[in-house]
Design an enzyme around this catalytic site. Structure first.
Site, PDB file in Angstrom:
ATOM      1  N   TYR A 101       0.856  -1.184   0.000  1.00 33.01           N
ATOM      2  CA  TYR A 101       0.000   0.000   0.000  1.00 33.01           C
ATOM      3  C   TYR A 101       0.891   1.232   0.000  1.00 33.01           C
ATOM      4  O   TYR A 101       1.892   1.291   0.726  1.00 33.01           O
ATOM      5  CB  TYR A 101      -0.902   0.032   1.248  1.00 33.01           C
ATOM      6  CG  TYR A 101      -1.690   1.324   1.316  1.00 33.01           C
ATOM      7  CD1 TYR A 101      -2.962   1.408   0.772  1.00 33.01           C
ATOM      8  CD2 TYR A 101      -1.128   2.483   1.877  1.00 33.01           C
ATOM      9  CE1 TYR A 101      -3.676   2.605   0.792  1.00 33.01           C
ATOM     10  CE2 TYR A 101      -1.832   3.678   1.887  1.00 33.01           C
ATOM     11  CZ  TYR A 101      -3.103   3.728   1.348  1.00 33.01           C
ATOM     12  OH  TYR A 101      -3.795   4.918   1.351  1.00 33.01           O
ATOM     13  N   GLU A 189      -3.389   7.668  -4.101  1.00 29.20           N
ATOM     14  CA  GLU A 189      -3.178   6.350  -3.508  1.00 29.20           C
ATOM     15  C   GLU A 189      -2.934   5.280  -4.565  1.00 29.20           C
ATOM     16  O   GLU A 189      -3.582   5.283  -5.601  1.00 29.20           O
ATOM     17  CB  GLU A 189      -4.440   6.011  -2.697  1.00 29.20           C
ATOM     18  CG  GLU A 189      -4.416   4.709  -1.962  1.00 29.20           C
ATOM     19  CD  GLU A 189      -5.763   4.429  -1.300  1.00 29.20           C
ATOM     20  OE1 GLU A 189      -5.943   4.794  -0.129  1.00 29.20           O
ATOM     21  OE2 GLU A 189      -6.644   3.854  -1.973  1.00 29.20           O
TER      22      GLU A 189
END
Ligand code: GDP
Ligand code: MN
Length: 380
Positions: A101, A189
């Site tokens: 992530y 993101e």
């Protein structure tokens, strides 16, 4: 404003972030053609502006163009969290060794950007934060200095990234930060950022949330807005200069001022209720704007009661009351409403509303208690 995965990945790629080859299709035939072009296994991905598409079945692998056509047909017929799928992204399938992530967002407490990374990617970061917070690395960024290389290396070390990927990881992280910073985003993101079986980093998913207040500086980004994908109520609200955000609860809220609207939602929750929306009618709202706002609130089928919390400063309470009456005129039946009016012309406002048989309250607490009680009564 949210950007689609394919739009986000394009912005990332412009700054050198490696992304899979692929294109967007609006029909199954197009998806097949793209799969043919890519010549091999592909992944077909629903382009809707919500997360968790994978879990919802909106992301499927296909080994042949025919299969890509088949799954595209299925995905294009889907609704994910209430949103119809109108487009799919067809990407070359990646062989995944592990999923990371990587994100940049605002840290409101620290008042600066923060880079967040985790070796536990692919799942929602909120979930990781809940289950294993020690697996999340956060690095604050001084907005004047920008993200420094050493900070990226620190992150790489903290998530135990193999050494030979540190250089690429650093450029990807810095590129992500630049996209975030240059586009006035509130979130940029990559989840997952994968390590492929060949040992390369690749951004498989992308998400960008732009700050609407900064959009005027970025006409090229504003143009990316997908009107089809917006809740019709939010589009309608923008037309009237209202800020409306639909939520999951059943108490409609109409408030003037963003801060007061937030406080109102908090107090509703404190008394055991769930707000159905955030709505700021802004300062000096005209009767027409108030009427439009109430129409938007009442269009939400979940709404069982409405709380109107107006503090009259520049906004005049009688003007607001007139707007409420206009919106109710000609309407057959409406959910119970509690009105708290205070400030400029509150007497006149209250008088007008009393004639319409609306429940009034003199404090926010009283209003919240009343509206929560009304909802509990209304539940069948
Ligand atoms: P999200 O569910 O909306 O976040 O969509 P993602 O694009 O993040 O995809 C969800 C998951 O699908 C990823 O975490 C991967 O595990 C898987 N996935 C996505 N693309 C590929 C791919 O090209 N190959 C493989 N094997 N899996 C993929
Ligand atoms: Mn994802």
């Amino acid at each position: 404003m949210k950007l689609h995965e394919y739009q986000s990945k394009q912005l990332f790629a412009q700054l050198g972030v490696p992304i899979p080859r692929g294109r967007v299709a609006a029909s199954a035939a197009e998806a097949k053609a793209i799969a043919q072009e890519l010549g091999g296994r592909v992944v077909v991905k629903a382009q809707v502006l919500v997360g968790g598409r994978g879990k919802a079945g909106g992301i499927r692998l296909a080994s042949t163009p025919e299969e890509a056509e088949e799954v595209a047909t299925q995905i294009l017929a889907m609704q994910i969290k209430g949103l119809p799928v109108r487009k799919v992204l067809v990407d070359e399938a990646a062989d995944i060794a592990s999923e990371l992530y990587l994100g940049v967002t605002n840290d409101r407490v620290a008042r600066c950007p923060v880079v967040i990374a985790s070796a536990e990617g692919g799942v929602e970061i909120e979930q990781v934060a809940k289950v294993s917070p020690e697996k999340i690395v956060k690095v604050l960024v001084d907005p004047l200095l920008g993200l420094r290389e050493y900070q990226c290396r620190n992150i790489a070390a903290a998530i135990e990234l193999p050494r030979d990927l540190w250089r690429d990881f650093t450029s990807i992280t810095r590129a992500l930060y630049q996209v975030y910073q240059r586009s006035d985003a509130t979130l940029a993101e990559i989840n997952p950022l994968v390590i492929t079986r060949e040992g390369r980093l690749l951004a498989l998913d992308g998400k960008i949330v732009l700050d609407d207040n900064g959009l005027f500086r970025h006409p090229e980004l504003a143009e990316m807005r997908d009107l089809d994908e917006e809740a019709p109520a939010e589009r309608e609200a923008r037309k009237y200069g209202l800020t409306y955000i639909k939520l999951e609860g059943d108490i409609g809220c109409m408030v003037n001022g963003a801060g007061l609207a937030m406080a109102t939602m908090d107090v509703i929750k404190l008394y055991g209720g769930e707000p159905a929306n955030f709505l700021d009618i802004g300062g000096g709202a005209s009767a027409e704007r108030v009427a439009a706002a109430l129409d938007i609130i009442l269009q939400d089928a979940n709404v069982r009661a409405v709380l109107l919390n107006i503090f009259g400063g520049i906004t005049r309470c009688d003007e607001v009351a007139r707007g409420i009456l206009t919106a109710l005129k000609g309407r057959v039946g409406w959910p119970p409403m509690v009105v708290r009016l205070g400030g400029t012309n509150e007497e006149e406002g209250r008088q007008l509303l009393a004639e319409a048989n609306l429940v009034t309250a003199s404090s926010l607490v009283e209003a919240a208690e009343k509206v929560v009680a009304l909802v509990k009564e209304a539940v069948p």
